[in-house]
Design a protein around this motif. Structure first.
Motif, short mmCIF file in Angstrom:
data_model
loop_
_atom_site.label_atom_id
_atom_site.label_comp_id
_atom_site.label_asym_id
_atom_site.label_seq_id
_atom_site.Cartn_x
_atom_site.Cartn_y
_atom_site.Cartn_z
N MET A 1 -14.52 81.22 91.65
CA MET A 1 -13.35 81.47 90.81
C MET A 1 -12.51 80.19 90.84
N LYS A 2 -12.13 79.70 89.69
CA LYS A 2 -11.35 78.48 89.63
C LYS A 2 -9.89 78.83 89.35
N ARG A 3 -9.01 78.33 90.19
CA ARG A 3 -7.58 78.58 90.08
C ARG A 3 -6.83 77.26 89.97
N ILE A 4 -5.68 77.30 89.36
CA ILE A 4 -4.88 76.09 89.18
C ILE A 4 -3.79 76.04 90.24
N TRP A 5 -3.62 74.86 90.84
CA TRP A 5 -2.58 74.62 91.83
C TRP A 5 -1.65 73.57 91.24
N ILE A 6 -0.43 73.98 90.94
CA ILE A 6 0.54 73.10 90.31
C ILE A 6 0.98 72.03 91.31
N ARG A 7 0.99 70.77 90.88
CA ARG A 7 1.42 69.65 91.71
C ARG A 7 2.64 68.98 91.09
N GLY A 8 3.11 67.95 91.73
CA GLY A 8 4.28 67.24 91.22
C GLY A 8 3.97 66.40 90.00
#
Length: 135
Positions: A106-113
């Motif tokens: 499962m691919k999830r998005i991790w918000i970065r700066g």
């Protein structure tokens, strides 16, 4: 030439049935799409490979890992299949084959700066346990 044309091999379905009957009795259980990293599950599975069923249950019950609980359920299912379907006694069973294969991710998005994003991969695995009779 005549001898080869006279000797005929049986049909594939007959060969398959003969092969199944000649093999030693075994039972298997598979847990698919387990939400657990395959790398973490493999260290637990490697500990029980080749052990007797009772010894494998003791190892799994003493292990603090999450994978041990899941593998314990799969092993219990394989033992139940051996007792009910293959009519084998529990005392003579051992873990002959156990593997952990990769499942889908499962691919999830991790918000970065700065408006960027990274992808986190949530891994799944398929756990297969095969028990055989020592006799």
């Amino acid at each position: 030439m005549n001898t080869q044309s006279q000797i005929r091999r049986p049909k594939r379905s007959v060969q398959h049935r003969q092969k199944q009957e000649s093999e030693t009795k075994e039972a298997r259980a598979v847990a698919r799409y387990v939400r657990l990293s395959p790398r973490k599950a493999r260290c637990v599975v490697n500990a029980i490979r080749g052990k007797s069923v009772d010894e494998a249950f003791e190892i799994l019950q003493m292990s603090p890992k999450k994978a041990a609980r899941i593998v314990e359920k799969v092993l219990a299912s394989a033992v139940a299949n051996a007792e009910n379907n293959a009519k084998l006694s529990r005392e003579s069973l051992y873990v002959s084959h156990c593997v952990v294969d990769d499942g889908p991710r499962m691919k999830r998005i991790w918000i970065r700066g700065r408006g960027r994003a990274d992808i986190i991969q949530r891994r799944m695995c398929h756990i297969t346990v095969v028990v055989k009779s020592k006799d």
